[in-house]
Design a protein around this motif. Sequence first.
Motif, PDB file in Angstrom:
ATOM      1  N   ASP A 166       0.855  -1.188   0.000  1.00  0.00           N
ATOM      2  CA  ASP A 166       0.000   0.000   0.000  1.00  0.00           C
ATOM      3  C   ASP A 166       0.888   1.234   0.000  1.00  0.00           C
ATOM      4  O   ASP A 166       1.960   1.238   0.615  1.00  0.00           O
ATOM      5  CB  ASP A 166      -0.916   0.027   1.236  1.00  0.00           C
ATOM      6  CG  ASP A 166      -1.921  -1.111   1.231  1.00  0.00           C
ATOM      7  OD1 ASP A 166      -2.619  -1.273   0.223  1.00  0.00           O
ATOM      8  OD2 ASP A 166      -1.988  -1.857   2.234  1.00  0.00           O
ATOM      9  N   SER A 167       0.448   2.270  -0.675  1.00  0.00           N
ATOM     10  CA  SER A 167       1.216   3.507  -0.731  1.00  0.00           C
ATOM     11  C   SER A 167       1.511   3.999   0.685  1.00  0.00           C
ATOM     12  O   SER A 167       0.635   4.024   1.551  1.00  0.00           O
ATOM     13  CB  SER A 167       0.430   4.570  -1.500  1.00  0.00           C
ATOM     14  OG  SER A 167       1.141   5.773  -1.549  1.00  0.00           O
ATOM     15  N   CYS A 168       2.758   4.386   0.932  1.00  0.00           N
ATOM     16  CA  CYS A 168       3.159   4.808   2.272  1.00  0.00           C
ATOM     17  C   CYS A 168       4.326   5.783   2.159  1.00  0.00           C
ATOM     18  O   CYS A 168       4.686   6.229   1.067  1.00  0.00           O
ATOM     19  CB  CYS A 168       3.532   3.601   3.132  1.00  0.00           C
ATOM     20  SG  CYS A 168       4.949   2.672   2.489  1.00  0.00           S
ATOM     21  N   ASP A 169       4.944   6.118   3.281  1.00  0.00           N
ATOM     22  CA  ASP A 169       6.121   6.982   3.278  1.00  0.00           C
ATOM     23  C   ASP A 169       7.225   6.335   4.104  1.00  0.00           C
ATOM     24  O   ASP A 169       7.039   5.280   4.725  1.00  0.00           O
ATOM     25  CB  ASP A 169       5.784   8.376   3.805  1.00  0.00           C
ATOM     26  CG  ASP A 169       5.123   8.337   5.171  1.00  0.00           C
ATOM     27  OD1 ASP A 169       5.241   7.309   5.879  1.00  0.00           O
ATOM     28  OD2 ASP A 169       4.490   9.339   5.546  1.00  0.00           O
ATOM     29  N   ALA A 170       8.395   6.962   4.109  1.00  0.00           N
ATOM     30  CA  ALA A 170       9.553   6.400   4.810  1.00  0.00           C
ATOM     31  C   ALA A 170       9.315   6.320   6.312  1.00  0.00           C
ATOM     32  O   ALA A 170       9.807   5.414   6.985  1.00  0.00           O
ATOM     33  CB  ALA A 170      10.796   7.228   4.512  1.00  0.00           C
ATOM     34  N   TRP A 171       8.543   7.280   6.849  1.00  0.00           N
ATOM     35  CA  TRP A 171       8.290   7.281   8.295  1.00  0.00           C
ATOM     36  C   TRP A 171       7.551   6.016   8.730  1.00  0.00           C
ATOM     37  O   TRP A 171       7.929   5.373   9.712  1.00  0.00           O
ATOM     38  CB  TRP A 171       7.487   8.528   8.676  1.00  0.00           C
ATOM     39  CG  TRP A 171       7.040   8.509  10.116  1.00  0.00           C
ATOM     40  CD1 TRP A 171       5.899   7.947  10.618  1.00  0.00           C
ATOM     41  CD2 TRP A 171       7.737   9.034  11.245  1.00  0.00           C
ATOM     42  NE1 TRP A 171       5.833   8.095  11.979  1.00  0.00           N
ATOM     43  CE2 TRP A 171       6.945   8.766  12.391  1.00  0.00           C
ATOM     44  CE3 TRP A 171       8.947   9.708  11.396  1.00  0.00           C
ATOM     45  CZ2 TRP A 171       7.328   9.160  13.665  1.00  0.00           C
ATOM     46  CZ3 TRP A 171       9.319  10.104  12.670  1.00  0.00           C
ATOM     47  CH2 TRP A 171       8.524   9.826  13.789  1.00  0.00           C
ATOM     48  N   SER A 172       6.496   5.646   8.019  1.00  0.00           N
ATOM     49  CA  SER A 172       5.708   4.477   8.419  1.00  0.00           C
ATOM     50  C   SER A 172       6.530   3.191   8.324  1.00  0.00           C
ATOM     51  O   SER A 172       6.395   2.288   9.167  1.00  0.00           O
ATOM     52  CB  SER A 172       4.447   4.374   7.560  1.00  0.00           C
ATOM     53  OG  SER A 172       4.775   4.264   6.195  1.00  0.00           O
TER      54      SER A 172
END
Length: 257
Positions: free
Chosen positions: A215-221
């Motif tokens: 799922d689309s996410c970012d580096a933080w997650s």
Amino acid sequence: VVDLSVSGFEFDPQYDAAGKARYITVSITADAYATVYEKSESRIIDDAYSTMYEMDVKRNALTSVKCINKAGKRVPVTESVKAGSGVKKVLDVAVSVFQPVKRREDEREFVSSDAAVSVMYMGEDDMIYSVSRRIPVVCPIELSDNHSFEVSACVRGRGYSVGMDNEINVRFFTDFDITEKEEESILTVFEMSVDTEKSRRCEKRHGITVKRVTDSCDAWSLAKEYATHVSEICIANGISDDDKISQGRMILIPTRK
């Protein structure tokens, strides 16, 4: 911010024994609208995690308001005010508007306000009279149900002329200033606790984990999930900490043993 709107006038000429006007008593009705607000800059923590221990993070929602758009619309108004007797001369015209309100009728949205018009004139008998009328002013506008609005109105460019049948034609513009605002809910951390008895370190953990993003996410997650640092994920994959990582991409996640 305080807006003062004059909503009505009454002219009461005072005559002497000879029937001549010596002075005029003017009664003015005014409405005051006060808006109190505070603008401040706040630093918040919207999330937190530990690379060493399990953490319990509690978050609360705060509401932020931001200006989306500011617009001005001018509505021309021409109306007739019926005088009680023959008009010899118009002495003065006063126009003011009430606080505008948002309305919806028949799938149509608009902002409306009432204009209070007062005219002082000299009759054909040389007596001084006054007449008042309340006129609705409508300003069509597209309003979003998801946004809030602040609307103010003021009168510009008054004029008049004397018509037939004791009518005084009053002309003016009503300027509407419309500010569109959007409310945004922001999750902020208000309480954190660390359990030092529960370590997030794993002896069997590899130095680098390869992950296909589902799922689309970012580096933080990802860093939070694998108990590593955001900067290490960004360096390993050539991305920045605010980039969105698209679904299906292979990501290298450096982890610590």
